[in-house]
Design a protein around this motif. Structure first.
Motif, PDB file in Angstrom:
ATOM      1  N   LEU A  64      37.633   8.639-126.611  1.00 19.87           N
ATOM      2  CA  LEU A  64      38.634   8.761-127.736  1.00 19.87           C
ATOM      3  C   LEU A  64      39.137  10.258-127.188  1.00 19.87           C
ATOM      4  N   ARG A  65      38.773  11.148-126.648  1.00 13.85           N
ATOM      5  CA  ARG A  65      39.421  12.365-126.316  1.00 13.85           C
ATOM      6  C   ARG A  65      40.164  12.047-125.038  1.00 13.85           C
ATOM      7  N   THR A  66      40.050  11.008-124.261  1.00 17.45           N
ATOM      8  CA  THR A  66      41.059  10.638-123.143  1.00 17.45           C
ATOM      9  C   THR A  66      41.991   9.814-123.228  1.00 17.45           C
ATOM     10  N   GLN A  67      42.300   9.318-124.527  1.00 14.37           N
ATOM     11  CA  GLN A  67      43.404   8.414-124.895  1.00 14.37           C
ATOM     12  C   GLN A  67      44.575   9.134-124.876  1.00 14.37           C
ATOM     13  N   ASN A  68      45.557   8.842-124.400  1.00 15.74           N
ATOM     14  CA  ASN A  68      46.805   9.400-124.407  1.00 15.74           C
ATOM     15  C   ASN A  68      47.630   8.827-125.575  1.00 15.74           C
ATOM     16  N   ASP A  69      48.713   9.828-125.731  1.00 16.45           N
ATOM     17  CA  ASP A  69      49.511   9.694-127.079  1.00 16.45           C
ATOM     18  C   ASP A  69      49.922   8.340-127.448  1.00 16.45           C
ATOM     19  N   ASN A  70      50.215   7.789-126.224  1.00 15.06           N
ATOM     20  CA  ASN A  70      50.851   6.181-126.231  1.00 15.06           C
ATOM     21  C   ASN A  70      50.023   5.402-126.518  1.00 15.06           C
ATOM     22  N   GLY A  71      48.651   5.703-126.680  1.00 18.24           N
ATOM     23  CA  GLY A  71      47.634   4.574-126.982  1.00 18.24           C
ATOM     24  C   GLY A  71      46.889   4.178-125.856  1.00 18.24           C
ATOM     25  N   SER A  72      47.353   4.659-124.807  1.00 24.37           N
ATOM     26  CA  SER A  72      46.893   4.119-123.513  1.00 24.37           C
ATOM     27  C   SER A  72      45.736   4.954-122.880  1.00 24.37           C
ATOM     28  N   TRP A  73      44.992   4.630-121.748  1.00 23.13           N
ATOM     29  CA  TRP A  73      44.090   5.411-121.099  1.00 23.13           C
ATOM     30  C   TRP A  73      44.550   5.318-119.631  1.00 23.13           C
ATOM     31  N   SER A  74      44.249   6.441-118.859  1.00 21.90           N
ATOM     32  CA  SER A  74      44.652   6.511-117.524  1.00 21.90           C
ATOM     33  C   SER A  74      43.569   6.679-116.634  1.00 21.90           C
ATOM     34  N   ILE A  75      43.623   6.402-115.591  1.00 21.29           N
ATOM     35  CA  ILE A  75      42.335   6.476-114.470  1.00 21.29           C
ATOM     36  C   ILE A  75      42.662   7.740-113.595  1.00 21.29           C
ATOM     37  N   TYR A  76      43.802   8.191-113.393  1.00 22.29           N
ATOM     38  CA  TYR A  76      44.074   9.255-112.550  1.00 22.29           C
ATOM     39  C   TYR A  76      45.181  10.185-113.394  1.00 22.29           C
ATOM     40  N   PRO A  77      44.872  11.524-113.267  1.00 24.49           N
ATOM     41  CA  PRO A  77      45.956  12.407-113.987  1.00 24.49           C
ATOM     42  C   PRO A  77      47.301  12.118-113.931  1.00 24.49           C
ATOM     43  N   ASP A  78      47.768  11.848-112.700  1.00 27.11           N
ATOM     44  CA  ASP A  78      49.097  11.574-112.568  1.00 27.11           C
ATOM     45  C   ASP A  78      49.739  10.341-113.221  1.00 27.11           C
ATOM     46  N   GLU A  79      48.838   9.509-113.854  1.00 29.51           N
ATOM     47  CA  GLU A  79      49.391   8.210-114.629  1.00 29.51           C
ATOM     48  C   GLU A  79      49.695   8.814-116.117  1.00 29.51           C
ATOM     49  N   LYS A  80      50.938   9.312-115.974  1.00 29.14           N
ATOM     50  CA  LYS A  80      51.361  10.109-117.469  1.00 29.14           C
ATOM     51  C   LYS A  80      51.693   8.906-118.328  1.00 29.14           C
ATOM     52  N   ASP A  81      52.023   7.655-117.867  1.00 31.43           N
ATOM     53  CA  ASP A  81      52.326   6.529-118.774  1.00 31.43           C
ATOM     54  C   ASP A  81      51.038   5.743-119.192  1.00 31.43           C
ATOM     55  N   GLY A  82      50.009   5.869-118.566  1.00 30.89           N
ATOM     56  CA  GLY A  82      48.694   5.214-118.659  1.00 30.89           C
ATOM     57  C   GLY A  82      48.571   4.103-117.535  1.00 30.89           C
ATOM     58  N   ASN A  83      47.350   3.221-117.919  1.00 29.96           N
ATOM     59  CA  ASN A  83      47.031   2.424-117.071  1.00 29.96           C
ATOM     60  C   ASN A  83      46.733   1.291-117.661  1.00 29.96           C
ATOM     61  N   LEU A  84      47.308  -0.044-117.532  1.00 30.20           N
ATOM     62  CA  LEU A  84      46.985  -1.108-118.495  1.00 30.20           C
ATOM     63  C   LEU A  84      45.402  -1.576-118.217  1.00 30.20           C
TER      64      LEU A  84
END
Length: 124
Positions: A64-84
């Motif tokens: 839960l702490r790693t969920q992005n504000d837009n509801g997504s999760w990322s694999i890499y730190p540079d995936e600012k928009d998340g990873n499907l």
């Protein structure tokens, strides 16, 4: 880098590895990978019926702490928009954990992200 430099570099890494080896012959290192590791562990615990509620709760909290504000999760730190794919796996793991339902806010945000990015069929 010259051959002699490569040899010294390898020797220094081997020396460090030997110094960190436990008496049993194993090594212990802190490891924190992407959220996918936590997802798989949550799914394994529930699927195999392993009695590890404390570990499961810690994994869920960390996920839960790693969920992005837009509801997504990322694999890499540079995936600012998340990873499907990471979002689909995290969403699934949280549902499998039994700690969340589709009605929870975190899950709704993840579901919106998944739909906006083409749905489960577009994930890996």
């Amino acid at each position: 880098m010259t051959i002699s430099n490569v040899g010294r570099y390898i020797a220094s890494k081997l020396e460090r590895l030997e110094k960190t080896q436990n008496q049993s012959g194993s090594w212990t290192f802190n490891f924190e990978g992407s959220s996918l590791t936590d997802c798989f562990m949550i799914i394994i615990i529930r699927t195999l019926g392993i009695d590890e509620e404390e570990l499961l709760n810690q994994l869920v909290k960390r996920l839960l702490r790693t969920q992005n504000d837009n509801g997504s999760w990322s694999i890499y730190p540079d995936e600012k928009d998340g990873n499907l794919s990471a979002t689909v796996q995290s969403y699934t793991a949280l549902l499998v954990s039994g700690e969340f339902t589709r009605m929870d806010e975190e899950m709704k945000r993840a579901e919106q992200f998944i739909k906006k990015h083409g749905g489960v069929s577009k994930s890996h």
